[in-house]
Scaffold this motif. Structure first.
Motif, PDB file in Angstrom:
ATOM      1  N   LYS C 227      -5.562   1.786  26.639  1.00 54.28           N
ATOM      2  CA  LYS C 227      -4.711   3.408  25.696  1.00 54.28           C
ATOM      3  C   LYS C 227      -6.259   4.049  25.956  1.00 54.28           C
ATOM      4  O   LYS C 227      -7.610   4.263  25.899  1.00 54.28           O
ATOM      5  N   ALA C 228      -5.619   5.559  25.714  1.00 50.70           N
ATOM      6  CA  ALA C 228      -6.983   6.636  25.941  1.00 50.70           C
ATOM      7  C   ALA C 228      -7.967   6.688  24.806  1.00 50.70           C
ATOM      8  O   ALA C 228      -7.937   6.326  24.049  1.00 50.70           O
ATOM      9  N   PRO C 229      -8.400   6.870  25.174  1.00 51.72           N
ATOM     10  CA  PRO C 229      -9.834   7.224  26.462  1.00 51.72           C
ATOM     11  C   PRO C 229     -10.305   5.730  27.461  1.00 51.72           C
ATOM     12  O   PRO C 229     -10.156   6.050  28.261  1.00 51.72           O
ATOM     13  N   CYS C 230     -10.664   4.759  26.771  1.00 52.81           N
ATOM     14  CA  CYS C 230     -11.454   3.526  27.429  1.00 52.81           C
ATOM     15  C   CYS C 230     -11.196   2.424  26.702  1.00 52.81           C
ATOM     16  O   CYS C 230     -12.391   1.652  25.969  1.00 52.81           O
ATOM     17  N   PHE C 231      -9.846   2.166  26.485  1.00 48.05           N
ATOM     18  CA  PHE C 231      -9.809   1.075  25.917  1.00 48.05           C
ATOM     19  C   PHE C 231      -9.079   0.080  26.010  1.00 48.05           C
ATOM     20  O   PHE C 231      -7.319   0.903  26.692  1.00 48.05           O
ATOM     21  N   VAL C 232      -9.367  -0.780  26.610  1.00 56.44           N
ATOM     22  CA  VAL C 232      -8.575  -2.041  27.097  1.00 56.44           C
ATOM     23  C   VAL C 232      -7.925  -3.453  25.983  1.00 56.44           C
ATOM     24  O   VAL C 232      -9.107  -3.702  25.791  1.00 56.44           O
ATOM     25  N   ARG C 233      -6.818  -3.475  26.149  1.00 51.52           N
ATOM     26  CA  ARG C 233      -5.956  -4.813  25.379  1.00 51.52           C
ATOM     27  C   ARG C 233      -6.259  -5.653  26.102  1.00 51.52           C
ATOM     28  O   ARG C 233      -5.607  -5.205  27.581  1.00 51.52           O
ATOM     29  N   ASN C 234      -6.098  -6.824  25.935  1.00 50.21           N
ATOM     30  CA  ASN C 234      -5.952  -8.045  27.352  1.00 50.21           C
ATOM     31  C   ASN C 234      -5.371  -9.439  26.773  1.00 50.21           C
ATOM     32  O   ASN C 234      -6.233  -9.628  25.858  1.00 50.21           O
ATOM     33  N   ASN C 235      -4.072  -9.746  27.109  1.00 53.91           N
ATOM     34  CA  ASN C 235      -3.450 -11.075  26.644  1.00 53.91           C
ATOM     35  C   ASN C 235      -3.743 -11.521  27.560  1.00 53.91           C
ATOM     36  O   ASN C 235      -3.134 -11.606  29.311  1.00 53.91           O
ATOM     37  N   THR C 236      -4.490 -13.059  28.034  1.00 53.09           N
ATOM     38  CA  THR C 236      -4.480 -14.517  28.800  1.00 53.09           C
ATOM     39  C   THR C 236      -4.184 -15.116  28.932  1.00 53.09           C
ATOM     40  O   THR C 236      -4.701 -15.671  27.181  1.00 53.09           O
ATOM     41  N   GLY C 237      -3.670 -16.062  28.850  1.00 47.40           N
ATOM     42  CA  GLY C 237      -2.951 -17.176  28.313  1.00 47.40           C
ATOM     43  C   GLY C 237      -2.281 -17.936  29.416  1.00 47.40           C
ATOM     44  O   GLY C 237      -1.726 -17.430  30.466  1.00 47.40           O
ATOM     45  N   VAL C 238      -2.111 -19.272  28.808  1.00 51.41           N
ATOM     46  CA  VAL C 238      -0.997 -20.276  29.166  1.00 51.41           C
ATOM     47  C   VAL C 238       0.087 -20.973  28.764  1.00 51.41           C
ATOM     48  O   VAL C 238      -0.756 -21.498  27.824  1.00 51.41           O
ATOM     49  N   VAL C 239       0.577 -21.650  29.532  1.00 46.28           N
ATOM     50  CA  VAL C 239       1.688 -22.613  28.575  1.00 46.28           C
ATOM     51  C   VAL C 239       2.331 -23.312  29.778  1.00 46.28           C
ATOM     52  O   VAL C 239       2.730 -23.146  30.686  1.00 46.28           O
ATOM     53  N   LEU C 240       2.408 -24.613  29.269  1.00 43.19           N
ATOM     54  CA  LEU C 240       2.976 -25.419  30.754  1.00 43.19           C
ATOM     55  C   LEU C 240       4.573 -25.449  30.700  1.00 43.19           C
ATOM     56  O   LEU C 240       5.029 -24.615  29.845  1.00 43.19           O
ATOM     57  N   HIS C 241       4.609 -25.482  31.925  1.00 48.05           N
ATOM     58  CA  HIS C 241       6.103 -24.547  33.169  1.00 48.05           C
ATOM     59  C   HIS C 241       6.918 -24.741  31.818  1.00 48.05           C
ATOM     60  O   HIS C 241       7.463 -25.905  32.239  1.00 48.05           O
TER      61      HIS C 241
END
Ligand code: FES
Ligand code: FES
Ligand code: FES
Lengths: 364, 364, 364
Positions: C227-241
């Motif tokens: 989102k402007a001007p300089c904000f980053v959200r980040n979703n990072t995850g794992v799950v069994l296939h």
């Protein structure tokens, strides 16, 4: 600052370059040096054309350099040959700048100008660097001064008795006149000769060490020969008074300057001797002595001159010149002409040809 | 930055200058100071006119200064008198810039403008510096702020209770109004007087130390007098309430500023007292206290102001002025007029004459 | 450098601000932050309007800030409310600049543009920062790079396998294509998905630590939303296939950048997890790992890019873009449009609205 660009400069001594990446700023450009698996030299810009990471933090993979940021690989011609990401497509415009390089005289030479004009004949003919009958001690120093002040210093026999008063100072040479000679190879020489007197302390010591005590006086020569843009060769030796020079002790020295920025210079030095050529202890003595003299005597002065001058142009300061400056003045004017010619799109080499010599009187 | 050039500045305290070469940057020029064998002051540029070596790395030979690079010697008028090299011919244009200098009030004064206009009468009349009935403690500090902010600070009694709250703070003075006086000698005074109250901690301590305990209240005066371009004298003292000032304890102080660069200043300070004039221990107490107050209290603030202001011009920032600024404002406007006059080729001294006083109300 | 001014920036994490004065440079302006007695945030310029002292050397008195130089006090609206000096009259023009501030998402937000346009709805909707079912570890780092290079880095999944090869590197993600999504809330997403393979080392370790050993492969997602001007959200995850994402392990991360100068940035980071939410030891592990990865891996690279680029404009360098740059390119163009609109006096928000997506092919 305007540099002579169509010229070879020393990027490194040959043994500095391996698959360990070496980066060095040359004429204000950050250059990267490495070797391919076959040992061939490669010189490129140090900035990745993708998103501008510094390639010296990457590594050599085969003959290519791998960028540390996203792993693009560039071969020795600067072409992108591998993209580890996504579908591996090679980006169209990804071109890494390369520079012509060659190895000669134990050094890695880089051409900073138009690649089409790179001409190996323009590397200075300092043949003694490859002469097996000479033993070479060499090194590289970082100088906080513009390369032109170092050029001047190397062609200037009048500073020896002041700045190097414990080693190279020689009263015969102090009282001598500088002789200006322009040879057929385009070298500008500033020479001084002393006859029938006491040699400098350093030669007195070397003579006694290598040949034993001596009686009587000596003859002594100091010759400095400049080739554009910033290479000085130097013959300095002694012989018993009246004997032929061939019987004497001599070092031939190379001083190869590479401008780093407007106010700093890489100084590649080599001292070559034709005596005690297998004496490793003497090597260390020469190294220590040379670095001491340069770092603690010349560099202090050169840096102070740089600080005093800042960006000001030499001639604008109306220097009060001495007869001893005849060599430095000649090379400075020659280099001025060459740079002006290159800037005007003309042939710098032609502009660098010797001009009719001014008489020494016209300088001092 | 434009400085007032036709003015005397303090280059050094007299006892700083000997045949040990002293170099100092003044109005952005690197100056060299030394004494001849007869003890006469000499001030020259620090850069050799031959090839621009820094002369402070050389040495004094007789009455001349010897350049460390090629040994040219320049006498106290800047003329080259010796060339050790070659045939010893003196280069024609070799002229070292010299500056008018004089010694007065225990200091070496240098004239940075047109030598023809150097006028000893323009040295400030801080006679107490030479008065044998006073004992002087003095020093020099390096301040990372433009001299004008220091001028302001020295003429500003409103910072005492905040910045020097353990020493000079005085509630009577805090609540007093600053009185602006322009005397016949061209000094601009900003004075404050407190009557019938507690003196500052530092004076309470000094009174008890020198005269013993006392009862009742005191009167206290703080007077700051500025002379162009950057000299402040300061009378600060106490006396038992209602008694004549002559019975009191007083220090007369000199604050002599010399601009080094746009953002740094040499600050020559002297504290002169008319009591315990042979007490060397008190000298050290005064030195320690003065340096502490200046370095840890004023300088921190002045440097922070400099950082906040950068190159911006004071008036362009539209300062919200207090009545207490009446002195600082008057001197700033006077100095502005003098510099403008000098730049216009007019007489700065005339421009510096007192103008009809603005009422204090017009400032705050 | 032109910044987007009509925008909220993070001035500090909430718990950094107290009656201990905090000063921070934001968009090249030195800002001062403190709290009133009631705990309300105040943001002002750090420079006193009297004679420009730095207010962070002063102190909070009640709800006002007291200048350390002459003791003027300014209330939370920037009005001078007290002058301790002389007759105590308040100087007419003494007005301290204040900035709109608010607290949200655990941070103190400051509005650097026209106060009349401050709009709380423009604070990014990073709701997980306040979600009680998440445990947050957060910190602030100083980065020697322009914020735009950090924006790029945070939206760039192609650097993970090179720069973070011991922690976040994942071969599935490396070989994936970046998917560009623009959501209704105005967020630009650059996402990558890996299915049926080995997770990154860091997630393998966290899974084993929190859930025990597992068999088979995993699915892995990395989503970055700007989102402007300089904000980053980040979703990072794992799950069994093959299992639903809800069964997985995920961190939601916030990367809130605040330009300090053209070449430096305050980086406020937060890692929020929905597992082991009461494990303080894990908090420390996350803090150590995050700071290590950022300081020793990303920051080194970002600073080197900054050094290589200097003041040069990104597009002027003709970057050779990859498909992986699709997100970074989209946000850069969006921000370019917004800044241009604001400079032209138009509505930056309107200019920031999503444009029809370019196909990924058009970038790489
Ligand atoms: S910056 Fe070199 S591969 Fe991306
Ligand atoms: S530089 Fe001073 S004598 Fe040469
Ligand atoms: S500078 Fe702040 S009160 Fe004077």
């Amino acid at each position: 600052m305007v540099y002579l660009r169509n010229a070879w400069y020393v990027a490194a001594w040959s043994d500095e370059v391996s698959d360990n990446l070496l980066t060095r700023k040359i004429l204000n450009e950050q250059v990267l040096l490495y070797r391919t698996e076959a040992g061939e030299l490669v010189a490129t810009a140090n900035t990745c054309p993708h998103r501008f990471a510094p390639l010296h933090l990457g590594k050599v993979v085969g003959d290519a350099i791998e960028c540390p940021y996203h792993g693009l690989r560039f071969n020795d011609e600067g072409r992108c040959v591998f993209n580890p990401d996504g579908d591996g497509r090679i980006p169209a415009g990804a071109r890494l700048r390369t520079y012509p390089v060659t190895e000669r005289l134990g050094a890695a030479w880089i051409w900073m100008g138009d690649p089409a004009r790179a001409d190996l004949a323009m590397i200075p003919d300092f043949e003694f660097l490859e002469d097996p009958s000479y033993r070479t001690v060499k090194g590289v120093l970082h100088v906080r001064a513009n390369y032109r002040y170092i050029n001047d210093n190397l062609m200037d026999e009048a500073h020896l008795h002041m700045v190097h008063h414990n080693s190279l100072a020689c009263d015969m040479v102090r009282r001598a006149k500088t002789e200006l000679v322009k040879d057929e190879g385009g070298t500008i020489w500033a020479n001084r000769y002393g006859r029938d007197g006491a040699p400098p302390a350093i030669f007195d010591m070397m003579w006694r060490m290598t040949r034993g005590d001596y009686e009587g006086t000596m003859d002594h020569w100091v010759e400095g020969g400049w080739k554009a843009p910033c290479f000085v060769r130097n013959n300095t030796g002694v012989v018993l008074h009246g004997r032929p020079r061939e019987e004497g002790l001599e070092t031939k020295n190379a001083h190869l300057l590479t401008p780093e920025t407007e106010s700093t210079t890489h100084y590649f030095w080599a001292i070559c001797r034709n005596f005690r050529t297998d004496d490793a202890e003497l090597d260390e003595g020469i190294r220590t002595g040379t670095e001491y003299a340069f770092v603690h005597e010349d560099e202090v002065m050169l840096h102070a001159v740089q600080e005093a001058m800042g960006d000001r142009e030499f001639w604008s300061m109306k220097p009060a010149l001495l007869q001893a400056d005849i060599g430095a003045v000649e090379l400075r004017r020659t280099l001025d002409r060459m740079i002006a010619a290159e800037q005007a799109g003309q042939d710098a080499g032609q502009a660098g040809r010797p001009q009719p010599a001014r008489s020494a009187e016209s300088v001092g």
